[in-house]
Structure formats: C-alpha cells, structure tokens
Design a protein around this motif. Structure first.
Motif, mmCIF file in Angstrom:
data_model
loop_
_atom_site.group_PDB
_atom_site.id
_atom_site.type_symbol
_atom_site.label_atom_id
_atom_site.label_comp_id
_atom_site.label_asym_id
_atom_site.label_seq_id
_atom_site.Cartn_x
_atom_site.Cartn_y
_atom_site.Cartn_z
ATOM 1 N N ARG A 59 0.730 -1.145 -0.052
ATOM 2 C CA ARG A 59 -0.011 0.022 0.176
ATOM 3 C C ARG A 59 0.886 1.112 0.104
ATOM 4 O O ARG A 59 0.653 2.178 -0.616
ATOM 5 C CB ARG A 59 -0.765 0.103 1.138
ATOM 6 N N ASN A 60 1.870 1.318 0.839
ATOM 7 C CA ASN A 60 2.643 2.576 1.055
ATOM 8 C C ASN A 60 3.477 2.520 -0.244
ATOM 9 O O ASN A 60 3.858 3.772 -0.566
ATOM 10 C CB ASN A 60 3.351 2.635 2.414
ATOM 11 N N THR A 61 3.943 1.419 -0.756
ATOM 12 C CA THR A 61 4.783 1.731 -1.958
ATOM 13 C C THR A 61 4.204 2.224 -3.077
ATOM 14 O O THR A 61 4.540 3.102 -3.865
ATOM 15 C CB THR A 61 5.602 0.327 -2.117
ATOM 16 N N SER A 63 1.338 4.056 -2.930
ATOM 17 C CA SER A 63 1.233 5.496 -2.663
ATOM 18 C C SER A 63 2.383 6.394 -2.970
ATOM 19 O O SER A 63 2.208 7.558 -3.390
ATOM 20 C CB SER A 63 0.949 5.582 -1.055
ATOM 21 N N VAL A 85 3.748 12.445 1.497
ATOM 22 C CA VAL A 85 3.138 11.089 1.816
ATOM 23 C C VAL A 85 4.184 10.342 2.713
ATOM 24 O O VAL A 85 3.867 9.517 3.460
ATOM 25 C CB VAL A 85 2.953 10.241 0.379
ATOM 26 N N ILE A 89 3.098 8.295 6.496
ATOM 27 C CA ILE A 89 3.199 6.742 6.458
ATOM 28 C C ILE A 89 3.263 6.582 7.892
ATOM 29 O O ILE A 89 4.354 6.899 8.547
ATOM 30 C CB ILE A 89 4.390 6.141 5.440
ATOM 31 N N ASN A 91 2.856 2.798 10.480
ATOM 32 C CA ASN A 91 2.163 1.170 10.510
ATOM 33 C C ASN A 91 1.533 1.088 11.924
ATOM 34 O O ASN A 91 1.281 0.090 12.338
ATOM 35 C CB ASN A 91 3.244 0.083 10.537
#
Length: 155
Positions: A59-61, A63, A85, A89, A91
């Motif tokens: 997901r974060n990659t 984004s 972004v 980020i 977790n």
C-alpha cells in the motif's frame, strides 16, 4: 571551523566502522558481500509470509510511487507530494484516525503558512523584509518546537 571539524570527525568514524566491517566479514568479491548484506537487510520470510506486513509495504509503496510520478509528470518535477506521503506513512495499529488527522493538520500548516507569510511580506530584497523574514522563521520554529516538546498530544 566547527563545521569542517565535525565533517572530519564523522568521516573518521565512518572510515573506522568500514574497516571493522571489512575485518569482521571478509568476502571473496564485492558482489558476494553485497548479496549477503542485502539478505541481512531484507527479511524475505517476513515480506512473503506475513500478510499484514506485506499489505503495509505494498500500500505504501504504491502511494509513494503514485505521488512521485504525479509530481514528476504533472506538477513540473515537484516532489512535495511524495515528501508529504512519506511523512504520513505509519504502521500504527488501532484508532489511527485522530493521529492521521493531527499529521495532516501539521503538514497543511507547514505547507500553507510560509506562503501566507511570504505574501504578506512581499518579494523585495530590502533589509527590513529580510529581517522580518528571519524573525518570522525564528518565531515559527520557537512556536513549533515548544508545541512538540511540551504537548503530550501533539509532541
């Protein structure tokens, strides 16, 4: 000069650390050493078998990549979106809504306030404008550091 002394001290520490690494982990070739260090850096078991971690990474990659390429192709090589972004980020598990809204508020203030301040002062290069700009930056940093270090909710 303090800066030159700091750089030379840091350079000496890095060189000593590199020598210790070379003594502790001797390898036949650079490619072999890079492969071993990369295996230590990336834990393949966690990345492949842990669904929650894999979801977080993917997901974060995506984004980061989407915001980077939007800035690159559509906003005249601007990396502000990707940087924003990267700051947002997390977790963090649980109720992340309040924490994310606080982060978004901080990012919005940090993005908007300098433009408002520059609009008020104008774009001239006279001494009073530069002095007010320096004073404003000092007050802004003082204010934000005070909030960061004294507030349990926003620090």
């Amino acid at each position: 000069n303090l800066f030159v002394y700091s750089v030379s001290t840091l350079g000496r520490r890095v060189a000593d650390y590199a020598e210790r690494l070379g003594d502790e982990y001797p390898h036949d070739s650079l490619i072999t050493a890079m492969g071993i260090y990369f295996q230590k850096l990336v834990d393949a078991k966690t990345l492949i078998w842990d669904r929650q971690y894999r979801s977080f990474v993917l997901r974060n990659t995506f984004s980061m990549l989407i915001s980077f390429y939007l800035g690159f192709f559509f906003f005249n090589y601007n990396a502000t979106g990707a940087g924003t972004v990267a700051l947002l980020i997390s977790n963090y598990t649980g109720s992340a809504l309040q924490k994310n809204l606080g982060r978004l508020q901080g990012v919005a203030l940090a993005q908007i306030f300098p433009h408002i301040y520059a609009r008020i002062l104008g774009t001239g290069c006279d001494f009073m404008r530069v002095a007010f700009l320096g004073f404003g930056i000092f007050i802004w940093e003082l204010f934000t550091n005070y909030i960061y270090y004294s507030s349990p909710a926003f620090g």
